[in-house]
Design a protein around this motif. Structure first.
Motif, mmCIF file in Angstrom:
data_model
loop_
_atom_site.group_PDB
_atom_site.id
_atom_site.type_symbol
_atom_site.label_atom_id
_atom_site.label_comp_id
_atom_site.label_asym_id
_atom_site.label_seq_id
_atom_site.Cartn_x
_atom_site.Cartn_y
_atom_site.Cartn_z
ATOM 1 N N SER A 53 -59.773 -17.825 40.882
ATOM 2 C CA SER A 53 -59.888 -16.332 40.574
ATOM 3 C C SER A 53 -58.838 -15.430 41.293
ATOM 4 O O SER A 53 -58.424 -14.673 40.712
ATOM 5 N N LEU A 54 -58.568 -15.865 42.665
ATOM 6 C CA LEU A 54 -57.743 -15.078 43.331
ATOM 7 C C LEU A 54 -56.304 -14.984 42.887
ATOM 8 O O LEU A 54 -55.437 -14.169 43.203
ATOM 9 N N LEU A 55 -56.007 -16.018 41.710
ATOM 10 C CA LEU A 55 -54.736 -15.880 41.369
ATOM 11 C C LEU A 55 -54.326 -14.550 40.445
ATOM 12 O O LEU A 55 -53.250 -14.406 40.143
ATOM 13 N N PRO A 60 -47.806 -11.643 40.015
ATOM 14 C CA PRO A 60 -47.739 -12.649 38.860
ATOM 15 C C PRO A 60 -49.184 -12.838 38.445
ATOM 16 O O PRO A 60 -49.524 -13.616 37.785
ATOM 17 N N GLY A 61 -50.289 -11.871 38.776
ATOM 18 C CA GLY A 61 -51.660 -12.280 38.535
ATOM 19 C C GLY A 61 -51.973 -12.058 36.919
ATOM 20 O O GLY A 61 -52.946 -12.708 36.657
ATOM 21 N N TRP A 62 -51.052 -11.729 36.415
ATOM 22 C CA TRP A 62 -51.303 -11.323 34.925
ATOM 23 C C TRP A 62 -51.404 -12.870 34.269
ATOM 24 O O TRP A 62 -52.183 -13.045 33.129
ATOM 25 N N ILE A 63 -50.751 -13.776 34.906
ATOM 26 C CA ILE A 63 -50.733 -15.075 34.280
ATOM 27 C C ILE A 63 -52.295 -15.654 34.397
ATOM 28 O O ILE A 63 -52.573 -16.260 33.302
ATOM 29 N N GLN A 64 -52.750 -15.523 35.424
ATOM 30 C CA GLN A 64 -54.135 -16.125 35.535
ATOM 31 C C GLN A 64 -55.175 -15.202 34.498
ATOM 32 O O GLN A 64 -55.959 -16.004 33.997
ATOM 33 N N VAL A 66 -54.338 -13.794 31.606
ATOM 34 C CA VAL A 66 -54.071 -14.473 30.261
ATOM 35 C C VAL A 66 -54.605 -15.889 30.278
ATOM 36 O O VAL A 66 -55.225 -16.336 29.265
ATOM 37 N N ASN A 67 -54.759 -16.653 31.175
ATOM 38 C CA ASN A 67 -55.063 -18.048 31.502
ATOM 39 C C ASN A 67 -56.607 -17.884 30.998
ATOM 40 O O ASN A 67 -57.153 -18.728 30.148
ATOM 41 N N PHE A 68 -57.308 -16.941 31.438
ATOM 42 C CA PHE A 68 -58.733 -16.949 31.480
ATOM 43 C C PHE A 68 -59.228 -16.416 30.162
ATOM 44 O O PHE A 68 -60.016 -16.921 29.265
ATOM 45 N N VAL A 69 -58.181 -15.491 29.290
ATOM 46 C CA VAL A 69 -58.482 -15.042 28.017
ATOM 47 C C VAL A 69 -58.267 -16.358 27.118
ATOM 48 O O VAL A 69 -59.207 -16.429 26.127
ATOM 49 N N LEU A 70 -57.244 -16.957 27.244
ATOM 50 C CA LEU A 70 -56.870 -18.157 26.334
ATOM 51 C C LEU A 70 -57.969 -19.043 26.463
ATOM 52 O O LEU A 70 -58.609 -19.583 25.492
ATOM 53 N N ALA A 71 -58.446 -19.477 27.685
ATOM 54 C CA ALA A 71 -59.691 -20.373 27.840
ATOM 55 C C ALA A 71 -60.712 -20.063 27.125
ATOM 56 O O ALA A 71 -61.635 -20.850 26.703
ATOM 57 N N ALA A 72 -60.988 -18.755 27.407
ATOM 58 C CA ALA A 72 -62.150 -17.878 26.785
ATOM 59 C C ALA A 72 -62.392 -18.244 25.229
ATOM 60 O O ALA A 72 -63.351 -18.699 24.438
ATOM 61 N N LEU A 73 -61.250 -17.844 24.637
ATOM 62 C CA LEU A 73 -60.982 -17.864 23.074
ATOM 63 C C LEU A 73 -61.209 -19.348 22.736
ATOM 64 O O LEU A 73 -61.809 -19.612 21.672
ATOM 65 N N LEU A 74 -60.496 -20.160 23.211
ATOM 66 C CA LEU A 74 -60.475 -21.704 22.788
ATOM 67 C C LEU A 74 -61.893 -22.215 23.121
ATOM 68 O O LEU A 74 -62.574 -23.147 22.349
ATOM 69 N N THR A 75 -62.864 -21.770 24.109
ATOM 70 C CA THR A 75 -64.192 -22.239 24.567
ATOM 71 C C THR A 75 -65.072 -21.722 23.456
ATOM 72 O O THR A 75 -65.791 -22.409 22.791
#
Length: 220
Positions: A53-55, A60-64, A66-75
Motif C-alpha cells: 500500500s505504501l507504493l 510514481p504512486g499513481w501506478i499502485q 491504478v493497480n488497485f483499481v484494475l485488481a478491484a474491477l477484475l475481482t
C-alpha cells in the motif's frame, strides 16, 4: 447487386460467465507483477519493511493506485462470474464476499495509505501520523480482507456440500492462514516478519481466487 452481411456473433450466457471468471485468473498475477515490479525498482522500498500500500505514495504512486483499481474491477467481475456458476449452499454469499474484497481494493485506491517507515525517501523512519485518508485506507483494508477471509470459509462450506473435500480443505486453509497473517500484521507494529508473512499471504489469497475461478470455468 447483392451485399454480404458480416456474420452476427452472439454471446451465450455460458461464454459470458467464462469471460467473467477469466478476470479472476488475471487479477492476481497482474496485481502481483505490478507490485513486485515496483518493489524492485522504487528507491527506498523494502519489501520486508513496507507493505504494498505504501507504493501509492510519491511521484510514481499513481501506478499502485491504478493497480488497485484494475485488481478491484477484475475481482468484482470474477465475483459476478462465480455467482453465475454456483448454486446451492453458499452460492449467494460467497460471490458477495469476494465482491467485498474487490470493493476494499477500490477504496484502497481512493484512500491511499499514509507514508511511513522511511518510505517514500525522506519520510522519517518513525513517522506514524494517521491522516483522514490513512484511516480510510485502514477501513478499506478491513472491509476487503475480511471479505476475502469470509469468502474462503463460505466457499469451503459450499465445496463440502458438493462433496469436493479437497477444495473445501484448500479454501479453509487459505482463509485461516490469511486471517492469521492479517491479525499478525495488525498486532506486529510494522515488524519485518509480520509484513513479510502478510505479503506471502496476499499471494496465497490471489492464488486461491485464480484457482477457484479456473475450477468453475472448467465446469461451466
Amino acid at each position: 447487386m447483392t451485399t454480404t452481411q458480416a456474420p452476427v456473433v452472439r454471446t451465450t450466457p455460458r461464454t459470458t460467465t467464462r469471460t467473467l471468471l477469466t478476470a479472476g485468473l488475471v487479477a492476481g498475477p497482474l496485481y502481483t507483477a505490478v507490485w513486485l515490479g515496483q518493489a524492485a525498482t522504487r528507491e527506498g522500498f523494502d519489501i520486508t519493511r513496507h507493505p504494498a500500500s505504501l507504493l501509492a505514495n510519491g511521484g510514481p504512486g499513481w501506478i499502485q493506485s491504478v493497480n488497485f483499481v484494475l485488481a478491484a474491477l477484475l475481482t468484482v467481475a470474477a465475483a459476478v462470474g462465480l455467482h453465475r456458476s454456483m448454486s446451492g449452499r453458499g452460492s449467494r454469499w460467497a460471490p458477495r464476499l469476494l465482491g467485498a474484497y474487490g470493493v476494499g481494493l477500490l477504496l484502497a485506491a481512493i484512500f491511499p495509505a499514509d507514508p511511513g517507515a522511511g518510505f517514500p525517501v525522506g519520510t522519517p523512519g518513525d513517522h506514524a501520523e494517521i491522516s483522514a485518508r490513512g484511516m480510510g485506507h485502514f477501513v478499506a483494508g478491513t472491509i476487503g480482507f475480511t471479505g476475502l477471509i469470509a469468502a474462503c470459509l463460505v466457499m469451503a462450506a459450499y465445496y463440502r456440500s458438493t462433496g469436493q473435500t479437497g477444495w473445501a480443505r484448500y479454501s479453509t486453509v487459505t482463509g485461516v492462514l490469511f486471517f492469521g497473517a492479517f491479525a499478525g500484521l495488525m498486532a506486529g507494529a510494522g515488524k519485518p516478519v509480520t509484513i513479510t508473512v502478510f505479503g506471502v499471504a496476499v499471494v496465497l489469497g490471489w492464488s486461491w481466487i485464480a484457482a477457484i475461478c479456473a475450477q468453475h470455468r472448467r465446469t461451466t
